[in-house]
Design an enzyme around this catalytic site. Sequence first.
Site, PDB file in Angstrom:
ATOM      1  N   VAL A  27       0.846  -1.207   0.000  1.00 53.71           N
ATOM      2  CA  VAL A  27       0.000   0.000   0.000  1.00 53.71           C
ATOM      3  C   VAL A  27       0.880   1.255   0.000  1.00 53.71           C
ATOM      4  O   VAL A  27       0.655   2.215  -0.756  1.00 53.71           O
ATOM      5  CB  VAL A  27      -0.964  -0.014   1.211  1.00 53.71           C
ATOM      6  N   CYS A  28       1.916   1.233   0.849  1.00 55.16           N
ATOM      7  CA  CYS A  28       2.822   2.386   0.942  1.00 55.16           C
ATOM      8  C   CYS A  28       3.499   2.654  -0.393  1.00 55.16           C
ATOM      9  O   CYS A  28       3.704   3.815  -0.782  1.00 55.16           O
ATOM     10  CB  CYS A  28       3.899   2.122   1.989  1.00 55.16           C
ATOM     11  N   THR A  29       3.843   1.600  -1.103  1.00 56.77           N
ATOM     12  CA  THR A  29       4.508   1.763  -2.403  1.00 56.77           C
ATOM     13  C   THR A  29       3.614   2.556  -3.356  1.00 56.77           C
ATOM     14  O   THR A  29       4.079   3.487  -4.037  1.00 56.77           O
ATOM     15  CB  THR A  29       4.838   0.371  -2.986  1.00 56.77           C
TER      16      THR A  29
END
Length: 210
Positions: A44-46
């Site tokens: 998700v962070c990517t």
Amino acid sequence: MSLQIGDIAPDFTAVTTAGTINFHEWLGSGWGVLFSHPKDFTPVCTTELGYTEKLRPQFEQRGVKVIGLSVDALGDHERWADDIEATQGARPRFPIIADADRKVAHLYGMLHPKADTTFTVRSVFIIDPDKKIRATITYPASTGRNFDEILRVIDSLQLTDNHKVATPVNWTPGQDVIIVPSLGAEEARALFPDGWVEHRPYLRTVKQPS
Ligand code: BEZ
């Protein structure tokens, strides 16, 4: 107690992908967005970091500097940037704080131990040119944030500061806005000489000022 709207954003010095920065000096006289993500090399962070980089011109247009944070080391941030570029088509050029000792995460209350004892939740702090916190947003680790919404909030705050208007439910830029209730009729006539629509004395709408 957690940081609240109206508090001064705490100052700190931290190592980032753009070198060591003092937060207040780095903010200078503009707006800022400080946001945390739980961990490097997570899916998700990517997607969030790639999208934020794509929005960077939009933030710049509004005089807003963006800075990310995760509780990983600088080397990880740099290696991860390669993956973000390869998978999202954009390499983060905004600074990312390497908060391995969790100093900034604690200062800003980004660790919510009942959710996760090690990693931060997804916090967002929108900070104005006086270093005042103007909005906070908190999402769980598993939910990617809507960075277009962050821009929308900034547009609303800047309209309020510059034109004494508030924004109604689900407002998007270009739609009618609301004259702030604290503005009396005389002041409103000076600011909005073309008039407004008075639905109720407390609900006055007007075309969005540019
Ligand atoms: C992620 O960034 O993909 C993620 C992080 C923690 C929990 C779930 C997803």
